[in-house]
Design an enzyme around this catalytic site. Structure first.
Site, PDB file in Angstrom:
ATOM      1  N   GLY A  43     -21.345 -36.653 -13.103  1.00  0.00           N
ATOM      2  CA  GLY A  43     -20.963 -37.850 -12.356  1.00  0.00           C
ATOM      3  C   GLY A  43     -21.448 -39.095 -13.070  1.00  0.00           C
ATOM      4  N   GLN A  48     -24.428 -47.663 -13.623  1.00  0.00           N
ATOM      5  CA  GLN A  48     -25.151 -47.100 -14.773  1.00  0.00           C
ATOM      6  C   GLN A  48     -24.652 -47.634 -16.113  1.00  0.00           C
ATOM      7  OE1 GLN A  48     -24.536 -42.936 -13.136  1.00  0.00           O
ATOM      8  NE2 GLN A  48     -26.502 -42.675 -14.154  1.00  0.00           N
ATOM      9  N   CYS A  88     -30.421 -37.137 -13.544  1.00  0.00           N
ATOM     10  CA  CYS A  88     -29.699 -38.407 -13.638  1.00  0.00           C
ATOM     11  C   CYS A  88     -29.657 -38.851 -15.093  1.00  0.00           C
ATOM     12  CB  CYS A  88     -30.396 -39.466 -12.792  1.00  0.00           C
ATOM     13  SG  CYS A  88     -29.549 -41.058 -12.795  1.00  0.00           S
ATOM     14  N   LEU A  89     -28.474 -39.263 -15.531  1.00  0.00           N
ATOM     15  CA  LEU A  89     -28.319 -39.709 -16.920  1.00  0.00           C
ATOM     16  C   LEU A  89     -29.161 -40.955 -17.198  1.00  0.00           C
ATOM     17  CD1 LEU A  89     -24.460 -39.202 -17.220  1.00  0.00           C
ATOM     18  CD2 LEU A  89     -26.253 -37.776 -18.239  1.00  0.00           C
ATOM     19  N   HIS A 130     -25.479 -39.067  -4.557  1.00  0.00           N
ATOM     20  CA  HIS A 130     -26.292 -39.604  -5.658  1.00  0.00           C
ATOM     21  C   HIS A 130     -25.587 -40.821  -6.283  1.00  0.00           C
ATOM     22  CE1 HIS A 130     -28.712 -38.727  -9.548  1.00  0.00           C
ATOM     23  NE2 HIS A 130     -27.782 -39.561  -9.962  1.00  0.00           N
ATOM     24  N   GLU A 131     -24.264 -40.711  -6.473  1.00  0.00           N
ATOM     25  CA  GLU A 131     -23.512 -41.816  -7.089  1.00  0.00           C
ATOM     26  C   GLU A 131     -23.389 -43.006  -6.138  1.00  0.00           C
ATOM     27  OE1 GLU A 131     -23.363 -41.337 -10.026  1.00  0.00           O
ATOM     28  OE2 GLU A 131     -23.210 -39.172 -10.254  1.00  0.00           O
ATOM     29  N   HIS A 134     -26.398 -45.030  -6.383  1.00  0.00           N
ATOM     30  CA  HIS A 134     -26.387 -45.912  -7.562  1.00  0.00           C
ATOM     31  C   HIS A 134     -25.671 -47.222  -7.240  1.00  0.00           C
ATOM     32  CE1 HIS A 134     -28.207 -43.740 -10.880  1.00  0.00           C
ATOM     33  NE2 HIS A 134     -27.423 -42.677 -10.751  1.00  0.00           N
TER      34      HIS A 134
END
Ligand code: GNR
Ligand code: NI
Length: 164
Positions: A43, A48, A88-89, A130-131, A134
């Site tokens: 994702g 991000q 998480c990236l 999670h997204e 963000h």
């Protein structure tokens, strides 16, 4: 696109709704998908990549060929509780479980501006939550204990030094 690394303060900016569904938006979505596949991640939120718009891309398919694009996503129903280990990236190397809803119903638009609803469970449900966090400026590590957050910050600072 370059993925912001925690604790970059831009990860705490709140995204605005998308109201123009044009070619520029389609290009942005396709750049985000490319960035997510290259990372690789399941994702990616626009936040991000330093774009403050309510855009999420995900792909949980095995062959990485079934992207799901969620624009202006809203969780309209939830049920149950689940704890899945998340990564998480923007916080590389950290894997921790966080309390989430088990099932969610989300209303959103696709890149053509068409509204749709999606019911998700399992990893897709956790990934979408999670997204959406963000987009609100929240990173998953902020749900963890102060002690864990302090350790993660130290680790990220060390990583940032090594990158220089
Ligand atoms: O690639 C990712 N994996 C993942 C695993 C469990 C729960 C959430 C995620 S999302 C993450 C990519 C990312 O950072 N998205 O914001
Ligand atoms: Ni993330």
């Amino acid at each position: 696109m370059k993925i912001l690394q925690y604790p970059d303060e831009r990860l705490h900016l709140v995204a605005s709704r998308v109201d123009v569904f044009d070619e520029a938006l389609k290009t942005l979505v396709s750049d985000m998908l490319e960035t997510m596949y290259a990372a690789p991640g399941v994702g990616l939120a626009a936040t991000q990549v330093d774009v403050q718009k309510q855009i999420i891309v995900t792909d949980l398919s095995e062959n990485r060929d079934k992207p799901v694009v969620l624009i202006n996503p809203e969780i309209i129903a939830t049920s149950g509780r689940s704890y899945i280990e998340e990564g998480c990236l923007s916080v590389p190397g950290i894997f921790e479980s966080v309390e989430r809803a088990e099932n969610i119903t989300v209303s959103a638009r696709n890149q053509d501006g068409e509204p749709f609803e999606i019911r998700a469970d399992g990893l897709l449900s956790v990934c979408i939550q999670h997204e959406i966090d963000h987009l609100k400026g929240k990173v998953f590590v902020e749900y963890l204990s102060r002690l864990k957050q302090t350790r993660i910050l130290a680790k990220m600072k060390k990583l940032a030094r090594e990158r220089m």
